[in-house]
Design an enzyme around this catalytic site. Structure first.
Site, PDB file in Angstrom:
ATOM      1  N   CYS A  99      -5.080  13.300  12.803  1.00  0.00           N
ATOM      2  CA  CYS A  99      -5.115  11.859  12.538  1.00  0.00           C
ATOM      3  C   CYS A  99      -5.143  11.136  13.886  1.00  0.00           C
ATOM      4  CB  CYS A  99      -3.868  11.470  11.752  1.00  0.00           C
ATOM      5  SG  CYS A  99      -3.608   9.686  11.652  1.00  0.00           S
ATOM      6  N   ASP A 115       5.408  20.241   7.979  1.00  0.00           N
ATOM      7  CA  ASP A 115       6.494  21.242   7.982  1.00  0.00           C
ATOM      8  C   ASP A 115       7.753  20.743   7.285  1.00  0.00           C
ATOM      9  OD1 ASP A 115       8.004  20.564  11.185  1.00  0.00           O
ATOM     10  OD2 ASP A 115       6.503  19.381  10.110  1.00  0.00           O
ATOM     11  N   ARG A 163       0.813  14.847  12.934  1.00  0.00           N
ATOM     12  CA  ARG A 163       1.320  14.617  11.566  1.00  0.00           C
ATOM     13  C   ARG A 163       1.331  15.889  10.720  1.00  0.00           C
ATOM     14  NH1 ARG A 163      -0.997   8.887   9.512  1.00  0.00           N
ATOM     15  NH2 ARG A 163       0.871   8.964   8.218  1.00  0.00           N
ATOM     16  N   LYS A 195       0.845  -1.211   0.000  1.00  0.00           N
ATOM     17  CA  LYS A 195       0.000   0.000   0.000  1.00  0.00           C
ATOM     18  C   LYS A 195       0.870   1.246   0.000  1.00  0.00           C
ATOM     19  CE  LYS A 195      -1.712   1.545   4.005  1.00  0.00           C
ATOM     20  NZ  LYS A 195      -1.360   2.940   4.345  1.00  0.00           N
ATOM     21  N   ASN A 196       1.848   1.292   0.901  1.00  0.00           N
ATOM     22  CA  ASN A 196       2.626   2.520   1.075  1.00  0.00           C
ATOM     23  C   ASN A 196       3.629   2.773  -0.039  1.00  0.00           C
ATOM     24  OD1 ASN A 196       1.102   3.026   3.277  1.00  0.00           O
ATOM     25  ND2 ASN A 196       2.636   2.393   4.767  1.00  0.00           N
ATOM     26  N   ARG A 222      -8.676  -0.259   4.359  1.00  0.00           N
ATOM     27  CA  ARG A 222      -7.713   0.702   3.801  1.00  0.00           C
ATOM     28  C   ARG A 222      -6.369   0.055   3.509  1.00  0.00           C
ATOM     29  NH1 ARG A 222      -7.380   6.289   6.799  1.00  0.00           N
ATOM     30  NH2 ARG A 222      -6.066   6.542   4.945  1.00  0.00           N
ATOM     31  N   ASP A 247       4.474   0.500  12.103  1.00  0.00           N
ATOM     32  CA  ASP A 247       3.250  -0.084  11.555  1.00  0.00           C
ATOM     33  C   ASP A 247       3.050  -1.536  11.958  1.00  0.00           C
ATOM     34  OD1 ASP A 247       3.483   1.751   8.400  1.00  0.00           O
ATOM     35  OD2 ASP A 247       2.895   2.367  10.407  1.00  0.00           O
TER      36      ASP A 247
END
Ligand code: EPZ
Length: 422
Positions: free
Chosen positions: A118, A126, A123, A22-23, A400, A308
């Site tokens: 989130c 910057d 998160r 996914k990422n 997701r 994760d």
């Protein structure tokens, strides 16, 4: 709203195919914005987040066709006609902010909604803004939107990230591919998803060195071409399914898994007494006898232990022999799963970024609530070994990041079903 019911007990046995990451896919898809030529991704995961990214790219004028049941994404951005990423889409998925760098580089301007808060942390963006400003962009926040422009085009520069942010590295690397001159990005993130992105960009004609290290050098080019790229294996889905036999007992082979993707995680499993073998097909994980040993875990940027997999690891340590301490160093609010595991009889004490888990003999099934993507699957894992039924609600979080989760778990003997509860 759907829930998932897991009936615990019974060892697991069989094979689970691991999907594309996914990422990785969420940063590879915006790369299409860098070129007029088609970009095709194979081994794409079938997830709601991929649908959201498709919706976002389409709203900018890109064409995204989902082929072969969603495993192939054929994309083209030869006709971009909008440079605003609207809040309605961005609020659904933070990774939407990965269109900022590519649009700025290709179009010279972009308007991207800030994602907002989130569940796992503030998160901010910057680090993304600092890096793109170092490449000559002018960025202003107005009405919740980042207004970015680079009238004369982006210019290569040397920039050091204050923190090895995955997203800031991805946005900057993509932007720098079309900048004039050379960019040297220091303290860059080293995650496998970034290595995969760079490999794809290189196929499109980008000149990049140093992916997987802390210093990435990008020599800007005038334009990029097209490519076909296979998405790397999902190391987080891999780690998640490796924990299933670790928690429930038995042997499971995770097809397509490689130790190099989950080295630090495998070291922790070894300390727990879980065996992991690599073979042609993937990683074979088994837990034969007795309780697992307690271990301490600290989440780090890659190649450290991935944040994760922290929630899933906590589910394992709930029934370890002894006390484990988990330290979450990446996100400031990523222990939302702990109180849900406590509902199942776990003994967990959370103090700020530290969670102390006192192992118990066995968990007991209960109704629990998913609070974010990785927390949701940690509750399913805990349910695999718990006494009786565990009912996990709000499983839309799961969709997701995990495709066909019920089919994959039941394929190795887990008693699991998805139901619609009133
Ligand atoms: C990526 O998020 C992943 N998401 C996350 O996976 C993962 O947890 C995270 O990297 C860390 O590995 C995707 O790739 C789509 P970061 P990202 O920028 O890029 C702070 C999942 O479960 N930070 O490396 O947003 C930030 O607040 C998700 O699949 C700033 O302060 O992560 C966080 O504390 C969850 N300013 C830390 O850095 C910035 O400008 C790491 O964030 C950017 C980040």
């Amino acid at each position: 709203m759907d829930s998932i019911i897991v009936t615990g007990g019974g060892e697991l046995d069989g094979q689970i195919p691991i999907a594309g990451a996914k990422n990785a896919c969420l940063t590879l898809m915006p790369a299409t914005l860098l070129s007029e030529e088609p970009l095709t991704l194979t081994n794409a995961p079938r997830l709601s987040d991929i649908k959201t990214m498709t919706e976002l790219l389409s709203s900018l004028g890109a064409e995204v066709s989902s082929l072969q049941g969603g495993k192939v994404l054929a994309m083209s951005s030869h006709n971009l006609n909008n440079h605003t990423a609207h809040y309605d889409i961005v609020r659904k998925m933070r990774a939407s902010n990965l269109v900022l760098g590519p649009m700025l580089a290709r179009l010279g301007h972009a308007i991207v909604s800030l994602p907002g808060g989130c569940a796992i942390g503030a998160r901010p963006m910057d680090l993304h803004i600092d890096a793109l400003e170092a490449l000559g962009a002018e960025i202003e926040l107005k009405d919740g939107y980042l207004h970015a422009q680079a009238p004369g085009g982006l210019k290569g520069a040397t920039h050091e990230l204050r923190f090895a942010s995955v997203g800031a590295t991805e946005n900057t690397v993509m932007a720098a591919t079309l900048a004039k001159g050379t960019t040297v990005l220091k303290n860059a993130a080293r995650e496998p998803e970034i290595v995969d992105l760079v490999r794809c960009l290189r196929k499109m004609g980008a000149q990049i060195d140093g992916e997987g290290t802390s210093t990435i050098t990008i020599q800007g080019v005038d334009r990029l071409g097209g490519a076909t790229h296979q998405v790397v294996t999902d190391r987080i889905e891999l780690g998640t399914y490796m924990l299933a036999p670790a928690i429930a007992g038995g042997t499971v082979e995770c097809l397509g898994g490689r130790i190099e993707l989950v080295q630090a995680f495998c070291e922790k499993l070894d300390q727990c007494g879980i065996s992991v073998e690599e073979n042609e097909a993937g990683l074979k994980v088994s837990r034969k006898n007795g309780r697992i040993r307690a271990v301490d875990v600290v989440t780090e940027v890659f190649p450290g232990f991935p944040t994760d997999l922290q929630a899933q690891m906590m589910a394992l340590l709930c029934t370890a022999d002894g006390t484990s301490v988990l330290e979450e160093k990446i996100f400031e609010n990523r222990f939302m799963h702990a109180p849900e595991l406590v509902r199942m009889g776990a003994e967990i004490d959370v103090q700020g970024g530290l969670a102390t888990v006192h192992g118990v003999d066995r968990l007991k099934g209960a109704p629990v609530m998913a609070t974010d993507l990785r927390a949701s699957v940690s509750l399913i894992l805990a349910g695999l070994a718990a006494e009786g039924e565990t009912i996990v609600s709000r499983v839309y979080h799961l969709d997701r990041g995990y495709e066909q989760v019920v089919r994959k778990f039941s394929g190795v003997g887990a008693k699991i079903e998805r139901v619609q509860l009133k």
